[in-house]
Design an enzyme around this catalytic site. Structure first.
Site, mmCIF file in Angstrom:
data_model
loop_
_atom_site.group_PDB
_atom_site.id
_atom_site.type_symbol
_atom_site.label_atom_id
_atom_site.label_comp_id
_atom_site.label_asym_id
_atom_site.label_seq_id
_atom_site.Cartn_x
_atom_site.Cartn_y
_atom_site.Cartn_z
ATOM 1 C CE LYS A 152 -3.474 -2.057 2.469
ATOM 2 N NZ LYS A 152 -4.799 -2.167 3.811
ATOM 3 C CD GLN A 176 -2.945 -7.682 18.799
ATOM 4 O OE1 GLN A 176 -3.045 -7.326 17.605
ATOM 5 N NE2 GLN A 176 -3.014 -8.821 19.317
ATOM 6 N NE ARG A 179 -4.037 0.000 23.451
ATOM 7 C CZ ARG A 179 -2.500 0.475 23.868
ATOM 8 N NH1 ARG A 179 -1.854 0.413 23.197
ATOM 9 N NH2 ARG A 179 -2.623 1.028 25.160
ATOM 10 C CG LEU A 180 -0.627 2.308 18.446
ATOM 11 C CD1 LEU A 180 0.811 2.130 17.711
ATOM 12 C CD2 LEU A 180 -0.162 2.336 19.754
ATOM 13 C CD GLN A 185 3.376 10.919 18.940
ATOM 14 O OE1 GLN A 185 3.043 9.950 18.880
ATOM 15 N NE2 GLN A 185 4.609 11.282 19.028
ATOM 16 C CG HIS A 272 6.796 3.382 26.489
ATOM 17 N ND1 HIS A 272 7.476 4.349 27.228
ATOM 18 C CD2 HIS A 272 7.252 3.636 25.245
ATOM 19 C CE1 HIS A 272 8.272 4.870 26.296
ATOM 20 N NE2 HIS A 272 8.192 4.476 25.118
ATOM 21 C CG ASP A 330 10.733 7.596 18.700
ATOM 22 O OD1 ASP A 330 9.650 7.923 18.134
ATOM 23 O OD2 ASP A 330 10.932 7.369 19.889
ATOM 24 N NE ARG A 458 -9.309 25.341 28.875
ATOM 25 C CZ ARG A 458 -8.485 24.612 27.906
ATOM 26 N NH1 ARG A 458 -8.790 23.267 27.411
ATOM 27 N NH2 ARG A 458 -7.338 25.245 27.630
#
Length: 634
Positions: A152, A176, A179-180, A185, A272, A330, A458
């Site tokens: 793709k 899995q 899910r992200l 972010q 993590h 990263d 708020r």
């Protein structure tokens, strides 16, 4: 699409145009075998014809090669040339006219062959580097193809077009990985920066794309490296799956929530990265992804940057998670994406850094001319921490969500905190936990629902003040706690306006640490450089030889205080206690950035009854000694 032709005698090109206009060019007819050569020498040459011309001249739709129809893949060297030597079988293989071949399919097996592109029709040599890298050799189908997915091309606002093979799509199209999509972010920074709505999913795709580009660059620039399909697949998978282990609101979960529920010692044992490895192993098993145990283990080691037991190609462990000097894809990806979506100008050309990489002594090195660009990389990271990642309002939202999750975890019998023990339970955790709390009906979650209601209105926790720790105190710095601030409050003072005194549960202390990724060390001192791309020697560059404007201190600490209760009496009490704490710690002087601010009239929060408070008129001194101005900060 190829056929044999006799080599024609070179003729001088006819001069077109001249005077009245350009003459119409004509194409000479194909030369037959019976045509005479002036010199008597006849040589065979490749000739590429379009499908229409081929049908007109020969009517042929097939090409000859040295393999049978069941064995030929249409890309062998003889097949590509259309050459049939004497004595070879005459079986024909059906080859489509001008088939679409991605760049990963158009390079010869031998990467050191300088003539690798000589036999490739230009119509099949895609020139857009944003779609595919051009120097990937033909590899075994095991590493790229899939029975369930085709390759793709993903259109991304940061990297333009990114290509993922069928094997990569097998991993992407799993619960899995999907899910992200539900994990922001930037966590709670989205409540301050509306454009920061991007998720861990697109960051993971971009990291995998950059990891592939870096591997391709290194195999091109370092002639001693042999292109390996398995290594590239492992690097791509490591970039794709390196964030599978993030919890709700990303770093909020492991940095703030877990220490409150499990204790700091127990929370420090979990990371993590380790959960990402566990999630990836379960992903492969649960979805029957065709990956060998060796590849699965190597991907896990690349995610955790564990190079123990590997004798060669240790540079691979610097691509995704570089523990040597923290320069990795990263960091490239999240700085590019975060700056774009928050509207912060990027000062680093990441693609240029990637273009000037090579491997020397099994370590990734950069061209010496890029040393200032490397410094800007870390400076940009520190700036993003100042402006976005530790934004005062974003942290206030973060602490509210953490408090709500703590209350919910108590009401749910530690269902959230204990999920870190099992990937099958951990997959249930994402940012939708806030909605689950908000619309829950259990009486035990009433406090959590009240906090979420404040957040929706708020009615945030209030930032009170902050100070920067002096450089001479950095080495002996100890984290400040809420108890340190509350005990500094003078409850017997005549200016005391808080009945019952100041309690630690009213206060939140944020110990901010911003560095260049390696605490107080200069990370660029760990980076090696080379002079020219043909060099085989690397060296370090002294900071003093780069620029006198570069920083000499690479660590900054700040202490911030927040009030959970949105009431000006409580806020003033915290401000006074904070000032007293500074005088006690730093020789009788305050080092906070601004004086204690006068507070706007507010009522109590968290179910406390509202109290009427007398606010001094503008220009009249308040009990704290400051004057209320016409423009009061909120």
């Amino acid at each position: 699409v190829f056929r044999e032709k006799k080599k024609k005698k070179k003729r001088k090109p006819k001069r077109l145009g001249g005077g009245g206009g350009m003459k119409k060019s004509t194409r000479s007819r194909p030369r037959n075998d019976d045509d005479d050569d002036d010199d008597g020498n006849r040589e065979e040459e490749l000739a590429y014809d379009t499908p229409d011309r081929k049908k007109r001249s020969t009517g042929a739709t097939t090409a000859l090669c040295d393999a049978g129809p069941s064995e030929c893949n249409g890309r062998t060297s003889k097949h590509a040339r259309g050459v049939k030597e004497e004595g070879e079988p005459s079986e024909a293989c059906n080859v489509p006219d001008e088939p679409y071949l991605p760049m990963s399919q158009v390079r010869e097996d031998n990467i050191n062959n300088d003539d690798a592109y000589d036999d490739i029709p230009m119509s099949q040599m895609r020139q857009n580097p944003n779609i595919l890298r051009a120097n990937e050799p033909i590899v075994q189908d095991y590493y790229t193809k899939s029975e369930r997915n085709k390759g793709k091309v993903v259109n991304d606002p940061v990297h333009n077009h990114m290509y993922f093979s069928g094997k990569m799509c097998d991993v992407i199209d799993t619960p899995q990985m999907q899910r992200l999509r539900e994990l922001k972010q930037l966590g709670t920074a989205y409540y301050v920066f509306p454009g920061a709505s991007h998720n861990r999913f697109e960051h993971s795709l971009g990291t995998s794309h950059l990891a592939s580009n870096v591997y391709e660059t290194l195999t091109r620039s370092t002639r001693s490296l042999k292109w390996d399909a398995e290594d590239k697949l492992c690097v791509q998978l490591a970039g794709l799956c390196h964030d599978l282990g993030h919890g709700p609101y990303s770093h909020v979960f492991d940095n703030e929530f877990l220490p409150l529920r499990l204790g700091k010692a127990e929370a420090d044992k979990w990371s993590h990265e380790d959960m990402s490895c566990d999630m990836f192993e379960w992903l492969v098993e649960d979805n029957n992804v065709e990956l060998s145990p060796r590849i699965v283990q190597k991907v896990k080691d690349l995610i955790s940057s564990n190079d123990k037991g590997y004798e060669k190609n240790k540079f691979l462990f610097d691509i995704v998670a570089n523990k040597r000097n923290s320069v990795d894809v990263d960091k490239f990806e999240y700085l590019m994406r975060d700056s774009k979506n928050t509207g912060i100008s990027a000062s680093v050309d990441m693609n240029r850094l990637i273009s000037f990489m090579k491997v020397i002594d099994d370590e990734i090195c950069f061209k010496a001319s890029e040393v200032y660009n490397v410094y800007r990389l870390f400076d940009m990271r520190a700036n993003m921490h100042h402006v976005v990642y530790t934004h005062k309002k974003a942290k206030a939202v973060e602490y509210m969500i953490v408090d709500a999750m703590v209350e919910a975890d108590i009401g749910w019998n530690s269902r959230i905190s204990h999920a870190i023990r099992d990937p099958k339970e951990f997959i249930k955790l994402d940012d939708t936990i806030a909605k689950q709390i908000e619309f829950s009906s259990e009486p035990e979650l009433q406090k959590a629902r009240d906090i979420m209601k404040r957040l929706r209105k708020r009615d945030l926790y209030v930032f009170v003040n902050e100070y920067t720790v002096p450089e001479e105190y950095l080495s002996d710095f100890k984290a400040v706690t809420a108890e340190d601030i509350s005990t500094s409050y003078e409850s017997n003072s005549t200016s005391n306006t808080l009945p019952g005194g100041l309690k630690p549960e009213m206060i939140i202390v944020h110990n901010v640490k911003i560095d260049y990724s390696m605490k107080d060390k200069d990370p660029v001192s760990k980076v090696k450089f080379f002079q020219e791309l043909t060099d085989d020697e690397s060296f370090h560059i002294d900071r003093a030889k780069v620029s006198s404007l570069l920083p000499t201190n690479f660590l900054e600490r700040k202490v911030r205080v927040y009030s959970r209760i949105r009431d000006h009496n409580v806020e003033d009490a915290i401000a006074k206690a904070f000032s007293n704490f500074q005088r006690k710690m730093y020789g009788g002087c305050e080092i906070q950035a601004t004086p204690s601010r006068s507070r706007k009239k507010r009522g109590h929060s968290l179910g406390h009854e509202r109290e009427r408070v007398q606010v001094a008129p503008i220009g009249v001194s308040t009990p704290s000694g400051t004057q209320r101005s016409a423009h009061t900060d909120v």
